[in-house]
Design a protein around this motif. Structure first.
Motif, mmCIF file in Angstrom:
data_model
loop_
_atom_site.group_PDB
_atom_site.id
_atom_site.type_symbol
_atom_site.label_atom_id
_atom_site.label_comp_id
_atom_site.label_asym_id
_atom_site.label_seq_id
_atom_site.Cartn_x
_atom_site.Cartn_y
_atom_site.Cartn_z
ATOM 1 N N ASP A 227 133.627 84.909 -4.006
ATOM 2 C CA ASP A 227 133.706 84.535 -5.425
ATOM 3 C C ASP A 227 133.986 83.048 -5.634
ATOM 4 O O ASP A 227 134.154 82.595 -6.765
ATOM 5 C CB ASP A 227 134.820 85.330 -6.127
ATOM 6 C CG ASP A 227 134.540 86.813 -6.094
ATOM 7 O OD1 ASP A 227 133.353 87.185 -6.186
ATOM 8 O OD2 ASP A 227 135.494 87.598 -5.956
ATOM 9 N N SER A 228 134.101 82.290 -4.544
ATOM 10 C CA SER A 228 134.513 80.890 -4.659
ATOM 11 C C SER A 228 133.440 79.900 -4.227
ATOM 12 O O SER A 228 133.714 78.722 -4.066
ATOM 13 C CB SER A 228 135.762 80.631 -3.802
ATOM 14 O OG SER A 228 136.785 81.503 -4.153
ATOM 15 N N HIS A 233 128.084 80.527 -8.586
ATOM 16 C CA HIS A 233 128.848 80.852 -9.794
ATOM 17 C C HIS A 233 127.974 81.242 -10.997
ATOM 18 O O HIS A 233 128.304 82.189 -11.721
ATOM 19 C CB HIS A 233 129.781 79.696 -10.154
ATOM 20 C CG HIS A 233 130.780 80.061 -11.202
ATOM 21 N ND1 HIS A 233 131.742 81.038 -11.003
ATOM 22 C CD2 HIS A 233 130.950 79.616 -12.473
ATOM 23 C CE1 HIS A 233 132.454 81.166 -12.097
ATOM 24 N NE2 HIS A 233 132.003 80.322 -13.005
ATOM 25 N N GLN A 236 127.285 85.013 -11.218
ATOM 26 C CA GLN A 236 128.363 85.991 -11.057
ATOM 27 C C GLN A 236 128.148 87.212 -11.959
ATOM 28 O O GLN A 236 127.621 87.094 -13.055
ATOM 29 C CB GLN A 236 129.729 85.349 -11.311
ATOM 30 C CG GLN A 236 129.953 84.900 -12.742
ATOM 31 C CD GLN A 236 131.403 84.501 -12.980
ATOM 32 O OE1 GLN A 236 132.284 84.827 -12.206
ATOM 33 N NE2 GLN A 236 131.633 83.784 -14.069
#
Ligand SMILES: Nc1nc2c(ncn2[C@@H]2O[C@H](COP(=O)(O)OP(=O)(O)O)[C@@H](O)[C@H]2O)c(=O)[nH]1
Ligand SMILES: [Mg+2]
Ligand SMILES: [Zn+2]
Length: 284
Positions: A227-228, A233, A236
């Motif tokens: 998720d990083s 991003h 997502q």
């Protein structure tokens, strides 16, 4: 009085307050609250007793380098000597993203690489939405970088030899950091920067120069890394599975974007490489 911890040596803390630096110890009761002062902490202190009495709430806390209240991270990656590495760039960029701290990518030693190659690397990261600057510490106008530091506490991250200390010295000659020779034979620079220390630039701006780390030392679990990774991003919550790791997965939005060319193969390959390096790592 209040001030900021800018450095320490075991139990002795250096506090910067209104242009002065004081050397103080911390009162024992902080220990009972299970709070140890960190570099970057804003503290209240008693000058007569020479004691730090309280630590103000932290905006954030970094495990590596162990510090608090960091406003932004500058990731320094050299274009040559040591060779440019997408892998290292994404490693540090992911760590900053995980910490939710604004990040700027600084590509150093642009004098050692062809202009066209520098441009293509710069473009790669710009396309992904990163703030990126290519610099040459020995001959360049670093005003832009200088301006970005105003009113902020900034940490420089990057491997030994990329030019962190050189940049600090170029911007603020009075700080006088030691410059390590980058050894071509050994392929590594000398380790000269040991612990975190914030250098005051003015009343409310600070800069720190920190040792680099490898993926094995990245204090992020594999699950958090998924998720990083900043370039993913925009996609997502678009994968079929909530816990999709984007590697040979069913109905994966990332793999679809890769096939369409929206995500570059270089970016994706480095994601997989970092993901795999975190595989056997303990959780933090
Ligand atoms: N060619 C070139 N060399 C640089 C540049 N910046 C730093 N260096 C050299 O790179 C080596 C390592 O620099 P240093 O600042 O100690 O790196 P640090 O380990 O990241 O602090 C030194 O020999 C510097 O003179 C640059 O912009 N161009
Ligand atoms: Mg250094
Ligand atoms: Zn996916």
């Amino acid at each position: 009085m209040q001030g900021k911890i800018i450095g320490h040596n075991y139990a002795d803390f250096d506090i910067f307050s209104q242009g002065n630096t004081f050397h103080l110890k911390a009162v024992g009761k902080l220990r009972f609250r299970d709070l140890s002062p960190l570099v970057g902490d804003i503290v209240s202190f008693n000058l007569e007793k020479e004691l730090i009495e309280d630590i103000l709430p932290r905006k954030n806390e970094l495990i590596r380098p162990h510090s608090a209240n960091v406003d932004q991270i500058f990731v320094l990656i050299s274009l040559k000597e040591p060779d440019f590495s997408y892998y290292l760039a994404y490693l540090y960029l992911s760590y900053a993203f995980f910490l939710n701290i604004p990040v700027t990518l600084i590509l150093t030693k642009k004098d050692l690489l062809l202009e066209t190659e520098v441009k293509s690397i710069e473009e790669h990261f710009k396309k992904e939405g990163f703030a990126v600057y290519a610099i040459n510490n020995s001959n360049s106008n670093l005003e832009v970088i200088h301006d970005l530091l105003k009113g902020k506490t900034t940490i420089l991250m990057g491997q030994t030899g990329v030019g962190k200390s050189s940049l600090i010295n170029e911007l603020f000659p009075s700080i006088g950091r030691e410059i390590g020779e980058y050894s071509k034979r050994g392929g590594r620079g000398k380790h000269m920067t040991k612990e975190v220390r914030f250098f005051p630039i003015d009343a409310n701006s600070f800069i720190a120069d920190t040792p680099g780390f490898s993926s094995f030392e990245l204090p992020i679990s594999r699950e958090d890394f998924v998720d990083s990774f900043p370039p993913f991003h925009p996609y997502q919550h678009q994968c079929f599975f909530n816990d999709c790791n984007h590697i040979n997965s069913k109905n994966c939005a990332i793999e679809a974007a890769l096939r369409k060319g929206e995500i570059s193969a270089v970016t994706y390959d480095n994601y997989v490489k970092i993901y795999n390096s975190l595989e056997k790592q303990r959780k933090w």
